[in-house]
Design a protein around this motif. Sequence first.
Motif, PDB file in Angstrom:
ATOM      1  N   ASP A   1     -26.042  45.502  -3.976  1.00  0.00           N
ATOM      2  CA  ASP A   1     -26.670  46.206  -2.970  1.00  0.00           C
ATOM      3  C   ASP A   1     -27.442  44.914  -2.175  1.00  0.00           C
ATOM      4  OD1 ASP A   1     -27.956  48.029  -1.203  1.00  0.00           O
ATOM      5  OD2 ASP A   1     -29.521  48.182  -2.601  1.00  0.00           O
ATOM      6  N   ALA A   2     -27.913  44.168  -3.083  1.00  0.00           N
ATOM      7  CA  ALA A   2     -28.939  43.064  -2.399  1.00  0.00           C
ATOM      8  C   ALA A   2     -27.912  42.090  -1.512  1.00  0.00           C
ATOM      9  CB  ALA A   2     -29.614  42.197  -3.781  1.00  0.00           C
ATOM     10  N   ARG A   3     -26.831  41.835  -2.041  1.00  0.00           N
ATOM     11  CA  ARG A   3     -25.911  40.850  -1.476  1.00  0.00           C
ATOM     12  C   ARG A   3     -25.489  41.567  -0.060  1.00  0.00           C
ATOM     13  NH1 ARG A   3     -21.868  36.617  -2.995  1.00  0.00           N
ATOM     14  NH2 ARG A   3     -20.554  36.561  -1.332  1.00  0.00           N
ATOM     15  N   GLN A   4     -25.209  42.750  -0.184  1.00  0.00           N
ATOM     16  CA  GLN A   4     -24.897  43.443   1.118  1.00  0.00           C
ATOM     17  C   GLN A   4     -26.075  43.496   2.155  1.00  0.00           C
ATOM     18  OE1 GLN A   4     -23.666  47.533   0.444  1.00  0.00           O
ATOM     19  NE2 GLN A   4     -23.035  47.932   2.632  1.00  0.00           N
ATOM     20  N   LYS A   5     -27.076  43.734   1.674  1.00  0.00           N
ATOM     21  CA  LYS A   5     -28.328  43.551   2.853  1.00  0.00           C
ATOM     22  C   LYS A   5     -28.435  42.047   3.133  1.00  0.00           C
ATOM     23  CE  LYS A   5     -31.808  47.021   1.234  1.00  0.00           C
ATOM     24  NZ  LYS A   5     -31.239  47.855  -0.001  1.00  0.00           N
ATOM     25  N   LEU A   6     -28.159  41.131   2.401  1.00  0.00           N
ATOM     26  CA  LEU A   6     -28.218  39.650   2.853  1.00  0.00           C
ATOM     27  C   LEU A   6     -27.265  39.376   4.035  1.00  0.00           C
ATOM     28  CD1 LEU A   6     -29.226  37.755  -0.363  1.00  0.00           C
ATOM     29  CD2 LEU A   6     -30.636  38.321   1.329  1.00  0.00           C
ATOM     30  N   GLU A   7     -26.008  39.954   3.678  1.00  0.00           N
ATOM     31  CA  GLU A   7     -24.875  39.850   4.686  1.00  0.00           C
ATOM     32  C   GLU A   7     -25.328  40.470   6.073  1.00  0.00           C
ATOM     33  OE1 GLU A   7     -21.579  41.251   2.268  1.00  0.00           O
ATOM     34  OE2 GLU A   7     -21.210  38.972   1.599  1.00  0.00           O
ATOM     35  N   GLU A   8     -25.947  41.617   5.800  1.00  0.00           N
ATOM     36  CA  GLU A   8     -26.063  42.414   7.055  1.00  0.00           C
ATOM     37  C   GLU A   8     -27.267  41.557   7.840  1.00  0.00           C
ATOM     38  OE1 GLU A   8     -25.004  46.581   5.337  1.00  0.00           O
ATOM     39  OE2 GLU A   8     -27.219  46.237   5.837  1.00  0.00           O
ATOM     40  N   ALA A   9     -28.077  41.063   7.059  1.00  0.00           N
ATOM     41  CA  ALA A   9     -29.216  40.226   7.633  1.00  0.00           C
ATOM     42  C   ALA A   9     -28.616  39.106   8.633  1.00  0.00           C
ATOM     43  CB  ALA A   9     -30.194  39.897   6.726  1.00  0.00           C
ATOM     44  N   ILE A  10     -27.647  38.512   7.883  1.00  0.00           N
ATOM     45  CA  ILE A  10     -27.006  37.354   8.644  1.00  0.00           C
ATOM     46  C   ILE A  10     -26.194  37.812  10.192  1.00  0.00           C
ATOM     47  CG2 ILE A  10     -25.244  35.427   8.322  1.00  0.00           C
ATOM     48  CD1 ILE A  10     -25.852  35.334   5.518  1.00  0.00           C
ATOM     49  N   SER A  11     -25.530  38.799   9.716  1.00  0.00           N
ATOM     50  CA  SER A  11     -24.729  39.421  10.991  1.00  0.00           C
ATOM     51  C   SER A  11     -25.685  40.064  12.027  1.00  0.00           C
ATOM     52  CB  SER A  11     -23.457  40.219  10.484  1.00  0.00           C
ATOM     53  OG  SER A  11     -24.230  41.262   9.828  1.00  0.00           O
ATOM     54  N   SER A  12     -26.663  40.643  11.758  1.00  0.00           N
ATOM     55  CA  SER A  12     -27.331  41.228  12.783  1.00  0.00           C
ATOM     56  C   SER A  12     -28.407  40.221  13.309  1.00  0.00           C
ATOM     57  CB  SER A  12     -28.449  42.286  12.027  1.00  0.00           C
ATOM     58  OG  SER A  12     -29.308  41.709  11.201  1.00  0.00           O
ATOM     59  N   GLY A  13     -28.446  38.895  12.750  1.00  0.00           N
ATOM     60  CA  GLY A  13     -29.418  37.974  13.442  1.00  0.00           C
ATOM     61  C   GLY A  13     -30.974  38.084  12.823  1.00  0.00           C
ATOM     62  N   LYS A  14     -31.134  38.882  11.936  1.00  0.00           N
ATOM     63  CA  LYS A  14     -32.190  39.011  11.425  1.00  0.00           C
ATOM     64  C   LYS A  14     -32.957  37.912  10.666  1.00  0.00           C
ATOM     65  CE  LYS A  14     -33.569  42.666   8.192  1.00  0.00           C
ATOM     66  NZ  LYS A  14     -33.522  43.889   7.636  1.00  0.00           N
ATOM     67  N   ALA A  15     -31.979  37.317  10.000  1.00  0.00           N
ATOM     68  CA  ALA A  15     -32.465  36.213   9.204  1.00  0.00           C
ATOM     69  C   ALA A  15     -32.914  35.047  10.017  1.00  0.00           C
ATOM     70  CB  ALA A  15     -31.214  35.823   8.323  1.00  0.00           C
ATOM     71  N   LEU A  16     -32.078  35.006  11.175  1.00  0.00           N
ATOM     72  CA  LEU A  16     -32.073  33.790  12.133  1.00  0.00           C
ATOM     73  C   LEU A  16     -33.654  33.898  12.890  1.00  0.00           C
ATOM     74  CD1 LEU A  16     -30.376  31.603  12.649  1.00  0.00           C
ATOM     75  CD2 LEU A  16     -29.402  32.763  14.686  1.00  0.00           C
ATOM     76  N   ASP A  17     -34.087  35.292  13.144  1.00  0.00           N
ATOM     77  CA  ASP A  17     -35.148  35.648  13.678  1.00  0.00           C
ATOM     78  C   ASP A  17     -36.298  35.195  12.648  1.00  0.00           C
ATOM     79  OD1 ASP A  17     -34.184  36.550  16.068  1.00  0.00           O
ATOM     80  OD2 ASP A  17     -34.096  38.565  15.376  1.00  0.00           O
ATOM     81  N   THR A  18     -36.231  35.585  11.453  1.00  0.00           N
ATOM     82  CA  THR A  18     -37.206  35.263  10.466  1.00  0.00           C
ATOM     83  C   THR A  18     -37.324  33.738  10.532  1.00  0.00           C
ATOM     84  OG1 THR A  18     -36.584  37.147   9.163  1.00  0.00           O
ATOM     85  CG2 THR A  18     -38.086  35.714   7.953  1.00  0.00           C
TER      86      THR A  18
END
Length: 433
Positions: free
Chosen positions: A291-308
Motif C-alpha cells: 500500500d505504501a508503494r502504491q501511495k509513493l507511485e501516485e505521489a510521483i505521477s500526480s506531481g505531489k512529490a515534486l511540489d514537496t
Amino acid sequence: MRMVDLIEKKRDGLALTKEEIDFIISGYTNGDIPDYQMSAFAMAIFFQDMTADERAYLTMAMAESGDQIDLSGIEGVKVDKHSTGGVGDKTTIALAPLVASVGVPVAKMSGRGLGHTGGTIDKLESIAGFNVEIPTERFLELVNKNKLAVVGQTANLTPADKKLYGLRDVTATVNSIPLIASSIMSKKIASGANAIVLDVKTGSGAFMKELEQSKELAEAMVEIGNNLGRQTMAVISDMNQPLGWAVGNALEVKEAIDMLRGEGPDDLRELCLTLGSHMVFLAKQATSVADARQKLEEAISSGKALDTLKTFISAQNGDPSVVDNPQLLPTAQFQIEVKAEENGHVASIVADRIGTAAMVLGAGRATKESDIDLSVGIVLKKKMGESVQAGETLAILHANKEDVQEVIDRVIKAYHISPDPVAKPTLIYEEIH
Ligand code: URA
C-alpha cells in the motif's frame, strides 16, 4: 573500575556489563582513558566480538557521549534512512521529499562528502541560496509545517564515536562488525529517530564487498536498533556500479529531480520506492508495504512529490525554480565524451574508480579542507548488462578544464567489458527485519 581489567576481560572473551561499557566510553571521551588502552580494547573486540547486549550498550553509550537531537516536538513517527555509502547515491534528495509528500515527517541531519563519495549537504548546496545552517527550533518548525527539513550535522554529535573511529583507522580495527554497527547506529540514535531504514550497500564500490559480510552488518544493525526500541529494518542493495547515471553534485540533484518527475534511471527509482515504502509503513502512513508503494507511485505521477521538493527548497532559502528549470543548476564549461576501446558487454563499473575520477575533476574533497566544484562530474551512458561497440560513448565528463586525460583513463579502467553477454545486476538482494 580499572581500564586494564576491562581490557583483560574482553581479551579473554567475557561479556562486559552496561556499567563497564559506560565507564570505558565516558572515560575515553573525557580523556581519562588514553588512546593506547582504547586501541587494545578495540583490538580485543576485533578478535572476541561482542554479545547483542554489549553492542547495544556500546551504541547507547556513544549516542549519549554528546548532543542528542530531541525530535519529540515533531508530530508522528520520525523515520530516518541511512546508507552505508556509495557512488552516485543521491537517494536522500529524491527519497526525502517523496516520503514527506505522503505524510512521513523527515527531520534529516546530513553530512558533507569526503573522498570519492559525495555528501547530501554538498549536493543540496548546488541549489542557489539553499541553507542547511538553521537553528534547531526552526528545523523542528519546518518539519511540522512541511514534513521535511535537512540540516548539517552538529559538531558535537557522538564525540566518542568520532574519537574511536579515528583511532580504529590507524590501529587496523575499522573492519569489525560490532564496531561498525555500533558506530553507525550511535549516530542514528543521537539524531532522534523513532524508526530506521538502512540501505546497506554490497559490491565492488561498497564498504562491504561481499554479500555475506553486508548481510552480517545489516543483521547486526537491525538487532541493535530493535534492542534499543527503534523499529529498524535493512535493505541490501547493489554497489557493483554507481547508482543511476550521474556522479557529481549538481548532476545528481538534476537526476533526483528527474526521478521525482517520473523520469530518470530505473535503479534509482526502484531503490527509492523500496526504501520509501518501508519508511512509509514504519511511519504508520500505510496499511502494508505494498500500500505504501502504491501511495509513493501516485505521489510521483500526480506531481505531489515534486511540489514537496519545491516547498522544501523554498523553506530553506533555495531557488525552487531549479525544479522546473534544472539548467539553472551550476553547469560545467566542457562536456567530454569517453569512448569505448573494445566491443563487448559491460560486466561491471568499479564504483570507487568512477568516484575517484569525479573527485579528480573537482567533485569531491581529497581532504576536509578542500573546496569542491559543484558543477562537475560524470554521466554514465552505459551500465552493466548493456552491449557496447568500440568508439561508442561510455560516459560524458562534465569538466571545467580541458586537460582531462587522467580522468578519461580512470573511467576506461573502471569499466570491465566482457566478450560474453552479461545479465543485468540484481538491485535489491535482501531485506532484513
Ligand atoms: N561508517 C561509520 O560511520 N562507522 C564505521 O565504523 C564504518 C563506517
